[in-house]
Design a protein around this motif. Structure first.
Motif, PDB file in Angstrom:
ATOM      1  N   ALA A 144       0.818  -1.346   0.010  1.00 15.95           N
ATOM      2  CA  ALA A 144      -0.207   0.100  -0.030  1.00 15.95           C
ATOM      3  C   ALA A 144       0.995   1.283   0.096  1.00 15.95           C
ATOM      4  CB  ALA A 144      -1.088  -0.011   1.070  1.00 15.95           C
ATOM      5  N   LEU A 145       2.055   1.403   0.745  1.00 13.58           N
ATOM      6  CA  LEU A 145       2.792   2.532   0.895  1.00 13.58           C
ATOM      7  C   LEU A 145       3.570   2.653  -0.453  1.00 13.58           C
ATOM      8  CD1 LEU A 145       3.518   4.714   2.614  1.00 13.58           C
ATOM      9  CD2 LEU A 145       5.497   3.232   3.554  1.00 13.58           C
ATOM     10  N   GLY A 146       3.894   1.488  -1.062  1.00 13.01           N
ATOM     11  CA  GLY A 146       4.634   1.620  -2.380  1.00 13.01           C
ATOM     12  C   GLY A 146       3.569   2.253  -3.315  1.00 13.01           C
ATOM     13  N   LEU A 147       2.405   1.697  -3.445  1.00 17.20           N
ATOM     14  CA  LEU A 147       1.496   2.271  -4.373  1.00 17.20           C
ATOM     15  C   LEU A 147       1.306   3.752  -4.158  1.00 17.20           C
ATOM     16  CD1 LEU A 147      -1.100  -0.509  -4.688  1.00 17.20           C
ATOM     17  CD2 LEU A 147       0.614   0.027  -6.342  1.00 17.20           C
ATOM     18  N   LEU A 148       1.004   4.172  -2.834  1.00 17.35           N
ATOM     19  CA  LEU A 148       0.850   5.506  -2.755  1.00 17.35           C
ATOM     20  C   LEU A 148       2.153   6.349  -3.156  1.00 17.35           C
ATOM     21  CD1 LEU A 148      -0.874   7.699  -1.337  1.00 17.35           C
ATOM     22  CD2 LEU A 148       0.244   7.309   0.844  1.00 17.35           C
ATOM     23  N   THR A 149       3.186   5.835  -2.737  1.00 19.11           N
ATOM     24  CA  THR A 149       4.519   6.454  -3.092  1.00 19.11           C
ATOM     25  C   THR A 149       4.513   6.559  -4.746  1.00 19.11           C
ATOM     26  OG1 THR A 149       5.631   5.677  -1.356  1.00 19.11           O
ATOM     27  CG2 THR A 149       6.957   6.455  -3.176  1.00 19.11           C
ATOM     28  N   ALA A 150       4.247   5.596  -5.547  1.00 20.35           N
ATOM     29  CA  ALA A 150       4.222   5.735  -7.100  1.00 20.35           C
ATOM     30  C   ALA A 150       3.243   6.842  -7.523  1.00 20.35           C
ATOM     31  CB  ALA A 150       3.779   4.449  -7.534  1.00 20.35           C
ATOM     32  N   LEU A 151       2.161   6.719  -6.834  1.00 19.06           N
ATOM     33  CA  LEU A 151       1.104   7.729  -7.154  1.00 19.06           C
ATOM     34  C   LEU A 151       1.580   9.141  -6.984  1.00 19.06           C
ATOM     35  CD1 LEU A 151      -1.806   8.281  -8.180  1.00 19.06           C
ATOM     36  CD2 LEU A 151      -2.416   8.176  -5.698  1.00 19.06           C
ATOM     37  N   VAL A 152       2.074   9.475  -5.786  1.00 16.61           N
ATOM     38  CA  VAL A 152       2.368  10.855  -5.463  1.00 16.61           C
ATOM     39  C   VAL A 152       3.461  11.137  -6.523  1.00 16.61           C
ATOM     40  CG1 VAL A 152       3.604  12.224  -3.852  1.00 16.61           C
ATOM     41  CG2 VAL A 152       1.745  10.735  -3.296  1.00 16.61           C
ATOM     42  N   VAL A 153       4.576  10.296  -6.669  1.00 18.52           N
ATOM     43  CA  VAL A 153       5.722  10.555  -7.676  1.00 18.52           C
ATOM     44  C   VAL A 153       5.493  10.625  -9.117  1.00 18.52           C
ATOM     45  CG1 VAL A 153       7.855   9.484  -8.565  1.00 18.52           C
ATOM     46  CG2 VAL A 153       7.672   9.488  -6.202  1.00 18.52           C
ATOM     47  N   ALA A 154       4.372   9.992  -9.437  1.00 18.34           N
ATOM     48  CA  ALA A 154       3.543  10.151 -10.791  1.00 18.34           C
ATOM     49  C   ALA A 154       3.185  11.501 -11.102  1.00 18.34           C
ATOM     50  CB  ALA A 154       2.888   8.907 -11.069  1.00 18.34           C
ATOM     51  N   LEU A 155       2.635  12.082 -10.022  1.00 18.92           N
ATOM     52  CA  LEU A 155       1.737  13.458 -10.087  1.00 18.92           C
ATOM     53  C   LEU A 155       2.930  14.483 -10.283  1.00 18.92           C
ATOM     54  CD1 LEU A 155      -1.459  12.821  -7.869  1.00 18.92           C
ATOM     55  CD2 LEU A 155      -1.373  13.108 -10.352  1.00 18.92           C
ATOM     56  N   VAL A 156       3.840  14.325  -9.251  1.00 17.10           N
ATOM     57  CA  VAL A 156       4.821  15.425  -9.138  1.00 17.10           C
ATOM     58  C   VAL A 156       5.684  15.110 -10.611  1.00 17.10           C
ATOM     59  CG1 VAL A 156       6.871  16.033  -8.140  1.00 17.10           C
ATOM     60  CG2 VAL A 156       4.840  15.303  -6.837  1.00 17.10           C
ATOM     61  N   ALA A 157       6.157  14.023 -10.968  1.00 15.95           N
ATOM     62  CA  ALA A 157       6.907  13.943 -12.081  1.00 15.95           C
ATOM     63  C   ALA A 157       6.056  14.582 -13.449  1.00 15.95           C
ATOM     64  CB  ALA A 157       7.291  12.527 -12.644  1.00 15.95           C
ATOM     65  N   ALA A 158       4.767  14.239 -13.565  1.00 18.82           N
ATOM     66  CA  ALA A 158       3.869  14.677 -14.626  1.00 18.82           C
ATOM     67  C   ALA A 158       3.821  16.154 -14.832  1.00 18.82           C
ATOM     68  CB  ALA A 158       2.341  13.926 -14.356  1.00 18.82           C
ATOM     69  N   GLY A 159       3.793  16.760 -13.248  1.00 21.12           N
ATOM     70  CA  GLY A 159       3.826  18.388 -13.528  1.00 21.12           C
ATOM     71  C   GLY A 159       5.085  18.926 -13.971  1.00 21.12           C
TER      72      GLY A 159
END
Length: 196
Positions: free
Chosen positions: A69-84
């Motif tokens: 769960a923490l890995g998925l949450l980290t991936a989501l946050v990093v994906a949003l920041v990297a997309a920006g």
């Protein structure tokens, strides 16, 4: 005449070979045993050496990894920041940059694998999130370009004119656009495997 020879030592508790405490010989300045300060080694004592491995305390456990769960949450946050960040790069240069798309994917996968561990689902989800991040980055980049042309804010373009932005993306999408999406997903999958 008085005898100046010291008296012979008396046996201690029946042991004739036991050492007697040294006489001070009437010297009032002779050092007398007294309290030892904390942390000091008393006179005549052997200072402590390294603790043998058999008696050493156990090493602290390695940090817990493998939290899906923490890995998925980290991936989501990093994906949003990297997309920006990717969108800002696309908007500033007005070009899709393949290395940036690969970087987005690798960051998403690496962060997920580092936090979440070796769960195979993380690599797959990281690849999917990377696809979304590269796509979102391209959408943001188009929004930045349109905002510059129209003299309005990027937020206004992306909230009130998102249909125009997505239509522009689909008209401009070519083989290179889909190649960048695929490279980002592959980099995310690889990054997650390497970090785990």
């Amino acid at each position: 005449m008085t005898d100046s020879t010291p008296p012979s030592p008396q046996p201690v508790e029946g042991n004739p070979y036991a050492q007697q405490p040294a006489a001070t010989g009437g010297n009032p300045y002779a050092q007398q045993p007294g309290p030892v300060p904390p942390g000091a080694v008393p006179p005549g004592a052997v200072p402590p050496g390294p603790v043998p491995a058999a008696f050493a305390p156990p090493a602290p456990p390695a940090p817990a990894r493998g939290n899906l769960a923490l890995g998925l949450l980290t991936a989501l946050v990093v994906a949003l920041v990297a997309a920006g960040v990717y969108g800002a790069i696309v908007g500033a240069t007005e070009y899709e940059i393949g290395y940036a798309a690969v970087g987005v994917g690798f960051l998403v996968g690496f962060a997920a694998g580092k936090v979440g561990g070796a769960n195979p689902a993380l690599a797959v989800v990281s690849a999917l999130l990377s696809l979304g991040a590269v796509y979102l980055g391209q959408i943001i980049g188009i929004g930045v370009i349109l905002a510059d042309l129209g003299g309005i804010s990027v937020t206004e373009v992306l909230t009130e004119h998102l249909d125009v932005v997505t239509e522009g993306w689909s008209e401009e999408a070519d083989a290179l656009t889909f190649l960048f999406l695929g490279l980002g997903a592959f980099a995310a999958f690889s990054g997650a495997k390497k970090a785990a």
